[in-house]
Write an enzyme that holds these catalytic residues in place. Structure first.
Site, PDB file in Angstrom:
ATOM      1  N   ASP A  62      31.218  30.450  20.944  1.00  0.00           N
ATOM      2  CA  ASP A  62      31.206  29.009  20.653  1.00  0.00           C
ATOM      3  C   ASP A  62      30.992  28.109  21.863  1.00  0.00           C
ATOM      4  O   ASP A  62      30.631  26.939  21.711  1.00  0.00           O
ATOM      5  CB  ASP A  62      32.520  28.600  19.969  1.00  0.00           C
ATOM      6  CG  ASP A  62      32.630  29.161  18.564  1.00  0.00           C
ATOM      7  OD1 ASP A  62      31.604  29.568  18.013  1.00  0.00           O
ATOM      8  OD2 ASP A  62      33.750  29.186  18.031  1.00  0.00           O
ATOM      9  N   ARG A 104      43.044  38.498  14.695  1.00  0.00           N
ATOM     10  CA  ARG A 104      43.655  37.164  14.709  1.00  0.00           C
ATOM     11  C   ARG A 104      45.056  37.373  14.148  1.00  0.00           C
ATOM     12  O   ARG A 104      45.210  37.727  12.982  1.00  0.00           O
ATOM     13  CB  ARG A 104      42.864  36.190  13.837  1.00  0.00           C
ATOM     14  CG  ARG A 104      41.407  35.992  14.283  1.00  0.00           C
ATOM     15  CD  ARG A 104      40.782  34.829  13.554  1.00  0.00           C
ATOM     16  NE  ARG A 104      39.328  34.811  13.643  1.00  0.00           N
ATOM     17  CZ  ARG A 104      38.642  34.240  14.634  1.00  0.00           C
ATOM     18  NH1 ARG A 104      39.269  33.652  15.633  1.00  0.00           N
ATOM     19  NH2 ARG A 104      37.321  34.236  14.626  1.00  0.00           N
ATOM     20  N   SER A 105      46.088  37.174  14.989  1.00  0.00           N
ATOM     21  CA  SER A 105      47.451  37.523  14.586  1.00  0.00           C
ATOM     22  C   SER A 105      48.251  36.300  14.150  1.00  0.00           C
ATOM     23  O   SER A 105      48.480  35.383  14.930  1.00  0.00           O
ATOM     24  CB  SER A 105      48.161  38.214  15.758  1.00  0.00           C
ATOM     25  OG  SER A 105      49.538  38.306  15.508  1.00  0.00           O
ATOM     26  N   GLY A 118      13.043  24.623  18.076  1.00  0.00           N
ATOM     27  CA  GLY A 118      12.136  23.548  17.655  1.00  0.00           C
ATOM     28  C   GLY A 118      12.468  22.972  16.288  1.00  0.00           C
ATOM     29  O   GLY A 118      11.575  22.660  15.489  1.00  0.00           O
TER      30      GLY A 118
HETATM   31  O1  F6P Z   1      35.257  31.604  17.273  1.00  0.00           O
HETATM   32  C1  F6P Z   1      34.087  32.272  17.077  1.00  0.00           C
HETATM   33  C2  F6P Z   1      33.632  32.195  15.656  1.00  0.00           C
HETATM   34  O2  F6P Z   1      32.526  33.051  15.577  1.00  0.00           O
HETATM   35  C3  F6P Z   1      33.302  30.796  15.110  1.00  0.00           C
HETATM   36  O3  F6P Z   1      32.053  30.322  15.506  1.00  0.00           O
HETATM   37  C4  F6P Z   1      33.407  31.027  13.635  1.00  0.00           C
HETATM   38  O4  F6P Z   1      33.689  29.818  12.990  1.00  0.00           O
HETATM   39  C5  F6P Z   1      34.539  31.990  13.517  1.00  0.00           C
HETATM   40  O5  F6P Z   1      34.594  32.685  14.745  1.00  0.00           O
HETATM   41  C6  F6P Z   1      34.431  32.976  12.400  1.00  0.00           C
HETATM   42  O6  F6P Z   1      35.568  33.763  12.388  1.00  0.00           O
HETATM   43  P1  F6P Z   1      35.797  35.063  11.502  1.00  0.00           P
HETATM   44  O7  F6P Z   1      35.075  36.188  12.159  1.00  0.00           O
HETATM   45  O8  F6P Z   1      37.263  35.268  11.519  1.00  0.00           O
HETATM   46  O9  F6P Z   1      35.214  34.795  10.171  1.00  0.00           O
END
Ligand code: F6P
Length: 334
Positions: A142, A86-87, A200
């Site tokens: 997601d 994530r940049s 469930g």
């Molecule tokens: O976007 C996918 C996801 O797995 C989300 O469901 C979650 O909130 C987030 O990434 C977690 O991100 P990280 O791996 O940066 O903690």
């Protein structure tokens, strides 16, 4: 008669070299998508450059040539062999300008981006500011992208979570305990809802519906239900998450309880057959769309058909949760 390729071989465009990258949270099936992208490009005699570590690698020039054989034996692997990141730097104009300069230095004419809404926001800006054609492949557990019924990774993640809940249920039943199970989904409840129905659960809390502490309390204290119960909570559904909710609830519900946060276990593992096939279809369609002259779209699947959606719409428009499923979860936990 089945038309296997939507465009005939070697019929298209000026694009000679494409870059491919995975970005944001990894998802099972990203490697299967990468394989489909590289091999479809090879079929059309297009060169491929793998950009490592997502936008970070685009900015730093972290790139490797790829061919049909460099994606052998990855279809079954979780994670992403290209790595991801994530940049923060790419969120700035300067960062994107550096990335664009690198792409041009490597002779890259177009991109295929595998990722979720953050990835596609980046790809939209890169196109708008630097005119670099990019086609997206939806890859996120997601399932929260507009323009596709399902994203690559969602099926595997929900199956992983349901399997975990089945196991939790055994121990919950043995001890007569309430289990609060937190699943992923900061802003969306697609995973929680399917996992709640498939597992469930007695209650499913999702971010799309306002927090309702009282509804959970009532559900857990309904007569005849004072034994084991499973409450599924999307991570974004209650401020403070499942741990905080469970603690607050214990003041009103006097049952033994435990909290399980499934977390990143949902992101790993070998992709399901369904995710592999979706990845193959969308990865291949993305390359063909790029070669056919598409500039900034995502390849998705809606009602079993490949559709292209403007990249900006995929993250700006909201994919609605199916309200009949919310209703179903309630009916089945009566
Ligand atoms: O976007 C996918 C996801 O797995 C989300 O469901 C979650 O909130 C987030 O990434 C977690 O991100 P990280 O791996 O940066 O903690």
């Amino acid at each position: 008669m089945v038309n296997l390729m939507r465009f005939p071989k070697d019929s298209m465009t000026k694009i000679k070299k494409i870059g491919v990258y995975t970005s944001g949270g990894d998802a099972p099936g990203m490697n299967a998508a990468l394989r489909a992208i590289v091999r479809t490009a090879a079929y059309h005699n297009i060169e491929v450059i793998g950009i490592q570590h997502g936008y970070t690698g685009m900015i730093n020039g972290d790139m490797i040539p790829m061919g049909a054989r460099s994606v052998s034996n990855i279809i079954q692997r979780g994670g992403t062999i290209l790595k991801t990141a994530r940049s923060r730097e790419f969120m700035t104009r300067e960062g994107r300008a550096r990335a664009a300069a690198n792409l041009s230095a490597h002779g890259i004419d177009g991109l295929v981006a595998i990722g979720g809404n953050g990835t596609f926001q980046g790809a939209t800006l890169l196109y708008e500011e630097h005119m670099i054609p990019t086609v997206g492949v939806p890859g996120t557990i997601d399932n929260d992208l507009y323009g596709t019924d399902f994203t690559v990774g969602y099926d595997t993640a929900t199956n992983t979570a349901v399997e975990a809940i089945d196991k939790i249920r055994d121990t919950a039943d043995a001890h007569d305990r309430v289990f609060y199970v937190e699943v992923m989904g900061r802003d969306s409840g697609f995973i929680a809802l399917d996992v709640g129905i498939g597992g469930g659960a007695e209650y499913v809390a999702i971010p799309e519906i306002e927090e309702n502490f009282e509804a959970i309390r009532q559900k857990l204290t309904t007569s005849g239900r004072q034994r084991s119960s499973i409450v599924v909570i999307a991570e974004g559904a209650f401020s403070g998450g499942a741990v905080d909710l469970a603690k607050r609830m214990s003041e009103f519900v006097h049952l033994h309880y435990r909290v399980t946060v499934l977390g990143h276990i949902q992101r790993g593992g070998s992709p399901s057959a369904r995710d592999r096939v979706l990845a193959a279809k969308l990865g291949s369609a993305a390359v063909e769309a790029l070669l056919a002259g598409e500039l900034n779209v995502m390849a998705g699947e809606v009602n079993n058909k490949i559709v292209l959606t403007q990249m900006r719409d995929t993250w700006e428009k909201r994919k609605e949760i199916d309200s009949s499923l919310i209703n179903l979860a309630q009916v089945l936990s009566v």
